[in-house]
Write a protein that holds these residues in place. Structure first.
Motif, short mmCIF file in Angstrom:
data_model
loop_
_atom_site.label_atom_id
_atom_site.label_comp_id
_atom_site.label_asym_id
_atom_site.label_seq_id
_atom_site.Cartn_x
_atom_site.Cartn_y
_atom_site.Cartn_z
N GLY A 1 1.59 88.39 4.19
CA GLY A 1 2.84 87.42 4.33
C GLY A 1 3.64 87.23 5.47
O GLY A 1 3.25 87.86 6.40
N PRO A 2 4.77 86.37 5.46
CA PRO A 2 5.53 86.11 6.61
C PRO A 2 6.31 87.45 7.09
O PRO A 2 6.65 88.24 6.36
N ALA A 3 6.26 87.84 8.35
CA ALA A 3 7.11 88.89 8.95
C ALA A 3 8.40 88.80 8.60
O ALA A 3 9.30 87.47 8.58
N ARG A 4 9.23 89.78 8.19
CA ARG A 4 10.59 89.71 8.05
C ARG A 4 11.50 90.02 9.14
O ARG A 4 12.58 89.87 9.14
N GLY A 5 10.95 90.88 10.21
CA GLY A 5 11.54 91.23 11.49
C GLY A 5 12.50 92.36 11.27
O GLY A 5 13.47 92.50 11.98
N ASP A 6 12.39 93.21 10.02
CA ASP A 6 13.09 94.13 9.80
C ASP A 6 12.67 95.59 9.96
O ASP A 6 13.21 96.69 9.86
N LEU A 7 11.51 95.71 10.90
CA LEU A 7 10.92 97.04 11.17
C LEU A 7 10.87 97.39 12.76
O LEU A 7 10.74 96.33 13.28
N THR A 8 11.20 98.50 12.95
CA THR A 8 11.16 98.71 14.44
C THR A 8 10.40 100.18 14.47
O THR A 8 10.29 101.07 13.61
N GLY A 9 9.55 100.30 15.57
CA GLY A 9 8.67 101.43 15.86
C GLY A 9 7.55 101.71 14.63
O GLY A 9 7.34 100.51 13.73
N PHE A 10 6.92 102.62 14.36
CA PHE A 10 6.16 102.96 13.16
C PHE A 10 6.38 104.44 12.82
O PHE A 10 6.45 105.30 13.62
N THR A 11 7.01 104.66 11.56
CA THR A 11 7.43 105.74 11.18
C THR A 11 6.57 106.25 9.83
O THR A 11 5.70 105.53 9.30
N GLU A 12 6.68 107.55 9.54
CA GLU A 12 6.03 108.18 8.56
C GLU A 12 7.02 108.45 7.62
O GLU A 12 8.15 109.31 8.15
N ARG A 13 6.89 107.87 6.42
CA ARG A 13 7.95 108.36 5.37
C ARG A 13 7.64 109.14 4.39
O ARG A 13 6.39 109.10 4.11
#
Length: 89
Positions: free
Chosen positions: A77-89
């Motif tokens: 889908g379209p990017a939301r732009g709300d993610l930074t870096g890459f994390t393990e949750r």
């Protein structure tokens, strides 16, 4: 920029698989996270150029991961732009 949401099925729960996914995502320059779900799947959400997301998806499906992947169900889908870096949750 696009957003990939992938549900990864198989023996993938645990730190090793999330770390492996994070490492691949950082190499590809995408942002997002990998998260264990209560039903044994791992949710991978990533944003970046479609080519990079396709490469991440191919690597998840390759069978050369830190877990045993049986199935990957993806949605773009379209990017939301709300993610930074890459994390393990």
């Amino acid at each position: 920029m696009e957003r990939l949401t992938a549900h990864v099925h198989g023996l993938v729960q645990g730190v090793g698989f999330r770390w492996w996914t994070r490492s691949r995502a950082l190499e590809l320059g995408v942002t997002g996270y990998a998260k264990n779900l209560a039903d044994g799947r791992v949710l991978v959400v990533a944003e970046g150029p479609r080519e990079s997301l396709d490469r991440l998806l191919a690597q998840l499906r390759s069978g050369r991961t830190a877990g045993r992947v049986d199935l990957v169900v993806e949605d773009f889908g379209p990017a939301r732009g709300d993610l930074t870096g890459f994390t393990e949750r």
